[in-house]
Design a protein around this motif. Structure first.
Motif, PDB file in Angstrom:
ATOM      1  N   GLU A   1     -14.880  -9.339  -7.672  1.00 37.56           N
ATOM      2  CA  GLU A   1     -16.263  -8.967  -7.942  1.00 37.56           C
ATOM      3  C   GLU A   1     -16.387  -7.495  -8.324  1.00 37.56           C
ATOM      4  O   GLU A   1     -17.152  -7.137  -9.215  1.00 37.56           O
ATOM      5  CB  GLU A   1     -17.137  -9.255  -6.716  1.00 37.56           C
ATOM      6  CG  GLU A   1     -17.425 -10.743  -6.508  1.00 37.56           C
ATOM      7  CD  GLU A   1     -18.504 -10.959  -5.450  1.00 37.56           C
ATOM      8  OE1 GLU A   1     -19.103  -9.941  -5.018  1.00 37.56           O
ATOM      9  OE2 GLU A   1     -18.735 -12.113  -5.083  1.00 37.56           O
ATOM     10  N   ARG A   2     -15.621  -6.635  -7.640  1.00 38.97           N
ATOM     11  CA  ARG A   2     -15.703  -5.200  -7.923  1.00 38.97           C
ATOM     12  C   ARG A   2     -14.598  -4.720  -8.862  1.00 38.97           C
ATOM     13  O   ARG A   2     -14.605  -3.575  -9.290  1.00 38.97           O
ATOM     14  CB  ARG A   2     -15.637  -4.401  -6.618  1.00 38.97           C
ATOM     15  CG  ARG A   2     -16.823  -4.661  -5.690  1.00 38.97           C
ATOM     16  CD  ARG A   2     -16.675  -3.894  -4.389  1.00 38.97           C
ATOM     17  NE  ARG A   2     -17.846  -4.050  -3.538  1.00 38.97           N
ATOM     18  CZ  ARG A   2     -18.040  -5.089  -2.732  1.00 38.97           C
ATOM     19  NH1 ARG A   2     -17.139  -6.052  -2.671  1.00 38.97           N
ATOM     20  NH2 ARG A   2     -19.131  -5.170  -1.993  1.00 38.97           N
ATOM     21  N   GLY A   3     -13.642  -5.589  -9.177  1.00 39.60           N
ATOM     22  CA  GLY A   3     -12.552  -5.193 -10.059  1.00 39.60           C
ATOM     23  C   GLY A   3     -11.632  -4.163  -9.428  1.00 39.60           C
ATOM     24  O   GLY A   3     -11.171  -3.245 -10.100  1.00 39.60           O
ATOM     25  N   GLU A   4     -11.368  -4.327  -8.133  1.00 38.58           N
ATOM     26  CA  GLU A   4     -10.545  -3.364  -7.415  1.00 38.58           C
ATOM     27  C   GLU A   4      -9.403  -4.063  -6.695  1.00 38.58           C
ATOM     28  O   GLU A   4      -9.506  -5.248  -6.344  1.00 38.58           O
ATOM     29  CB  GLU A   4     -11.379  -2.598  -6.389  1.00 38.58           C
ATOM     30  CG  GLU A   4     -12.506  -1.778  -6.973  1.00 38.58           C
ATOM     31  CD  GLU A   4     -13.389  -1.164  -5.914  1.00 38.58           C
ATOM     32  OE1 GLU A   4     -14.156  -0.243  -6.257  1.00 38.58           O
ATOM     33  OE2 GLU A   4     -13.309  -1.600  -4.740  1.00 38.58           O
ATOM     34  N   THR A   5      -8.319  -3.288  -6.454  1.00 36.47           N
ATOM     35  CA  THR A   5      -7.212  -3.732  -5.609  1.00 36.47           C
ATOM     36  C   THR A   5      -7.185  -2.821  -4.399  1.00 36.47           C
ATOM     37  O   THR A   5      -7.041  -1.593  -4.537  1.00 36.47           O
ATOM     38  CB  THR A   5      -5.876  -3.658  -6.349  1.00 36.47           C
ATOM     39  OG1 THR A   5      -5.944  -4.491  -7.516  1.00 36.47           O
ATOM     40  CG2 THR A   5      -4.742  -4.134  -5.469  1.00 36.47           C
ATOM     41  N   VAL A   6      -7.359  -3.397  -3.218  1.00 36.74           N
ATOM     42  CA  VAL A   6      -7.486  -2.600  -1.994  1.00 36.74           C
ATOM     43  C   VAL A   6      -6.454  -3.046  -0.969  1.00 36.74           C
ATOM     44  O   VAL A   6      -5.928  -4.164  -1.018  1.00 36.74           O
ATOM     45  CB  VAL A   6      -8.903  -2.732  -1.395  1.00 36.74           C
ATOM     46  CG1 VAL A   6      -9.944  -2.212  -2.366  1.00 36.74           C
ATOM     47  CG2 VAL A   6      -9.205  -4.179  -1.032  1.00 36.74           C
ATOM     48  N   CYS A   7      -6.156  -2.136  -0.029  1.00 31.36           N
ATOM     49  CA  CYS A   7      -5.238  -2.446   1.070  1.00 31.36           C
ATOM     50  C   CYS A   7      -6.001  -3.171   2.165  1.00 31.36           C
ATOM     51  O   CYS A   7      -7.095  -2.745   2.562  1.00 31.36           O
ATOM     52  CB  CYS A   7      -4.617  -1.154   1.615  1.00 31.36           C
ATOM     53  SG  CYS A   7      -3.565  -1.422   3.063  1.00 31.36           S
ATOM     54  N   GLU A   8      -5.449  -4.260   2.656  1.00 27.91           N
ATOM     55  CA  GLU A   8      -6.120  -5.041   3.691  1.00 27.91           C
ATOM     56  C   GLU A   8      -6.099  -4.345   5.043  1.00 27.91           C
ATOM     57  O   GLU A   8      -6.907  -4.657   5.915  1.00 27.91           O
ATOM     58  CB  GLU A   8      -5.463  -6.426   3.808  1.00 27.91           C
ATOM     59  CG  GLU A   8      -5.688  -7.312   2.597  1.00 27.91           C
ATOM     60  CD  GLU A   8      -5.082  -8.690   2.783  1.00 27.91           C
ATOM     61  OE1 GLU A   8      -4.139  -8.806   3.598  1.00 27.91           O
ATOM     62  OE2 GLU A   8      -5.548  -9.636   2.129  1.00 27.91           O
TER      63      GLU A   8
ATOM     64  N   CYS B   1       0.836  -1.196   0.000  1.00 30.47           N
ATOM     65  CA  CYS B   1       0.000   0.000   0.000  1.00 30.47           C
ATOM     66  C   CYS B   1       0.879   1.257   0.000  1.00 30.47           C
ATOM     67  O   CYS B   1       1.809   1.366   0.817  1.00 30.47           O
ATOM     68  CB  CYS B   1      -0.906  -0.016   1.228  1.00 30.47           C
ATOM     69  SG  CYS B   1      -1.930   1.463   1.391  1.00 30.47           S
ATOM     70  N   PRO B   2       0.611   2.217  -0.891  1.00 29.92           N
ATOM     71  CA  PRO B   2       1.436   3.435  -0.920  1.00 29.92           C
ATOM     72  C   PRO B   2       1.228   4.329   0.297  1.00 29.92           C
ATOM     73  O   PRO B   2       2.056   5.199   0.559  1.00 29.92           O
ATOM     74  CB  PRO B   2       0.968   4.127  -2.209  1.00 29.92           C
ATOM     75  CG  PRO B   2      -0.404   3.617  -2.444  1.00 29.92           C
ATOM     76  CD  PRO B   2      -0.403   2.210  -1.940  1.00 29.92           C
ATOM     77  N   GLU B   3       0.134   4.111   1.054  1.00 33.35           N
ATOM     78  CA  GLU B   3      -0.133   4.954   2.212  1.00 33.35           C
ATOM     79  C   GLU B   3       0.470   4.389   3.487  1.00 33.35           C
ATOM     80  O   GLU B   3       1.194   5.076   4.209  1.00 33.35           O
ATOM     81  CB  GLU B   3      -1.652   5.126   2.380  1.00 33.35           C
ATOM     82  CG  GLU B   3      -2.310   5.953   1.297  1.00 33.35           C
ATOM     83  CD  GLU B   3      -1.929   7.428   1.404  1.00 33.35           C
ATOM     84  OE1 GLU B   3      -1.614   7.884   2.517  1.00 33.35           O
ATOM     85  OE2 GLU B   3      -1.962   8.109   0.367  1.00 33.35           O
ATOM     86  N   CYS B   4       0.152   3.115   3.774  1.00 32.88           N
ATOM     87  CA  CYS B   4       0.599   2.531   5.045  1.00 32.88           C
ATOM     88  C   CYS B   4       1.585   1.383   4.875  1.00 32.88           C
ATOM     89  O   CYS B   4       2.100   0.857   5.863  1.00 32.88           O
ATOM     90  CB  CYS B   4      -0.603   2.056   5.852  1.00 32.88           C
ATOM     91  SG  CYS B   4      -1.488   0.667   5.089  1.00 32.88           S
ATOM     92  N   GLY B   5       1.839   0.967   3.636  1.00 35.04           N
ATOM     93  CA  GLY B   5       2.766  -0.131   3.412  1.00 35.04           C
ATOM     94  C   GLY B   5       2.182  -1.506   3.667  1.00 35.04           C
ATOM     95  O   GLY B   5       2.914  -2.503   3.693  1.00 35.04           O
ATOM     96  N   GLY B   6       0.855  -1.586   3.885  1.00 37.96           N
ATOM     97  CA  GLY B   6       0.212  -2.869   4.131  1.00 37.96           C
ATOM     98  C   GLY B   6       0.076  -3.718   2.865  1.00 37.96           C
ATOM     99  O   GLY B   6       0.326  -3.252   1.752  1.00 37.96           O
ATOM    100  N   SER B   7      -0.319  -4.985   3.034  1.00 39.71           N
ATOM    101  CA  SER B   7      -0.468  -5.895   1.897  1.00 39.71           C
ATOM    102  C   SER B   7      -1.750  -5.587   1.135  1.00 39.71           C
ATOM    103  O   SER B   7      -2.734  -5.112   1.715  1.00 39.71           O
ATOM    104  CB  SER B   7      -0.477  -7.345   2.372  1.00 39.71           C
ATOM    105  OG  SER B   7      -1.529  -7.562   3.294  1.00 39.71           O
TER     106      SER B   7
ATOM    107  N   CYS C   1      -5.634  -0.541   5.675  1.00 40.25           N
ATOM    108  CA  CYS C   1      -6.319   0.756   5.759  1.00 40.25           C
ATOM    109  C   CYS C   1      -7.507   0.875   4.819  1.00 40.25           C
ATOM    110  O   CYS C   1      -8.270   1.836   4.897  1.00 40.25           O
ATOM    111  CB  CYS C   1      -5.323   1.890   5.494  1.00 40.25           C
ATOM    112  SG  CYS C   1      -4.683   1.922   3.787  1.00 40.25           S
ATOM    113  N   GLY C   2      -7.674  -0.053   3.881  1.00 36.17           N
ATOM    114  CA  GLY C   2      -8.815  -0.035   2.980  1.00 36.17           C
ATOM    115  C   GLY C   2      -8.684   0.894   1.792  1.00 36.17           C
ATOM    116  O   GLY C   2      -9.664   1.136   1.088  1.00 36.17           O
ATOM    117  N   LEU C   3      -7.497   1.399   1.531  1.00 36.14           N
ATOM    118  CA  LEU C   3      -7.291   2.288   0.392  1.00 36.14           C
ATOM    119  C   LEU C   3      -7.486   1.522  -0.914  1.00 36.14           C
ATOM    120  O   LEU C   3      -6.953   0.434  -1.087  1.00 36.14           O
ATOM    121  CB  LEU C   3      -5.886   2.893   0.437  1.00 36.14           C
ATOM    122  CG  LEU C   3      -5.495   3.769  -0.761  1.00 36.14           C
ATOM    123  CD1 LEU C   3      -6.286   5.061  -0.748  1.00 36.14           C
ATOM    124  CD2 LEU C   3      -3.998   4.031  -0.774  1.00 36.14           C
TER     125      LEU C   3
END
Length: 328
Positions: free
Chosen positions: A46-53, A34-40, A55-57
């Motif tokens: 289903e939504r076609g998105e890549t999100v941070c586990e 994650c570019p914000e918190c460095g999380g995975s 912070c939810g970015l």
């Protein structure tokens, strides 16, 4: 520009292409963290998105979904909506993997083909049939599976019995059991064995009525196939014939229940030993119909069960005697 200059310029470009820059490395790191918190990161298909586990970015969105555009909530719905073709089946000699050319001389818009196009399609159909059966073994299998399907349809047997019969015939063909025997005989024996294995047996007389070989050959081939393939087939249960006989005679559920009770009493007394299960079932249905005041004639039961009226009368008295003995 000289050759030396061109070579130096080309070599410089190749080195530049091979050596990743700091910006490329930072971009690769951002794709896995994650570019914000460095999380995975996790991908939501289903939504076609890549999100941070953590912070939810939402790192990326509107991704291409390679899956189907429909959703299914059980296996049946998935099979109905799937457009990838039918599953393989042993009921066809090529397991359903070949292509069929339709016999309607029309194009995709429903328009009739010209005479030249019809001749061309006819030649394609002919060659397609020739390629589907390349050798005598495949032609043998195609004929036998067609016979199994025809007889099973005439006897009202379900699809699982046809599938089992096809597997038995394939095993007999692989074990080289056909030399000296007819294709129709082995196909009929395979269907007879499959029906008994599935718990939906048909009498030998019923099988003989739809087969192209005589009764003695069916029985002989059946014993041979069962012995050589080591098939585990239990003796037919008379109760398995009762629902079909009662349905064909338009009798109520009470008659069917009473017929089962009569057969249970006969088993307790050992009356069924050495007797034809078809005859016992027919006599039980006849006796139960009289007890329930839904009278049918012996000739009607005889016609449905393909058994003689004499056999029905003899088994009828034996069943009633066994019932009286058990009730006492």
């Amino acid at each position: 520009m000289t050759d030396t200059t061109i070579r130096e310029y080309t070599g410089e470009r190749e080195r530049t292409r091979e050596e990743p820059t700091e910006s490329d490395e930072r971009e690769n790191e951002e794709q896995v963290a994650c570019p914000e918190c460095g999380g995975s990161l996790a991908t939501d298909s289903e939504r076609g998105e890549t999100v941070c586990e953590d912070c939810g970015l939402v790192v990326s969105e509107d991704e291409v979904d390679p899956g189907p555009e429909w959703r299914a909530f059980d296996a049946k719905e998935k099979d109905e909506k799937s457009r990838v073709g039918a599953p393989t089946t042993n009921m066809m000699h090529d397991k359903g993997l070949s292509t069929n050319i339709g016999w309607q001389d029309k194009d995709a818009y429903g328009n009739s083909l010209s005479s030249r196009q019809r001749e061309k399609m006819q030649r394609l159909r002919t060659w397609n049939e020739r390629f589907r059966t390349r050798d005598s073994k495949e032609r043998n299998l195609k004929q036998a599976l067609g016979e199994i399907d025809r007889m099973a349809s005439a006897l009202g047997l379900p699809e699982n019995v046809r599938e089992t019969a096809s597997v038995i015939y394939r095993r007999a063909l692989d074990e080289d059991l056909l030399p000296g025997r007819s294709i129709e005989g082995v196909a009929t024996a395979s269907l007879y064995a499959a029906a008994r294995q599935a718990g939906t047996p048909r009498s030998l007389d019923e099988i003989d009525s739809v087969s192209r070989v005589d009764k003695d050959e069916i029985a002989r081939t059946y014993r041979y196939v069962v012995r050589e393939l080591s098939l585990e087939i239990q003796p037919a249960d008379p109760e398995s014939y009762v629902p079909r006989f009662a349905s064909d005679l338009d009798l109520s559920e009470e008659v069917e229940r009473r017929a089962r009770d009569l057969l249970s009493s006969a088993k307790e007394k050992g009356v069924h030993s050495g007797k034809s299960p078809v005859g016992l079932a027919a006599a039980a249905v006849y006796a139960a119909s009289l007890l329930a005041n839904e009278k049918v004639t012996q000739s009607e039961v005889s016609e449905v069960a393909s058994i003689s009226e004499v056999t029905i009368r003899n088994r009828y008295h034996e069943l009633l005697e066994a019932e009286d003995t058990v009730s006492q």
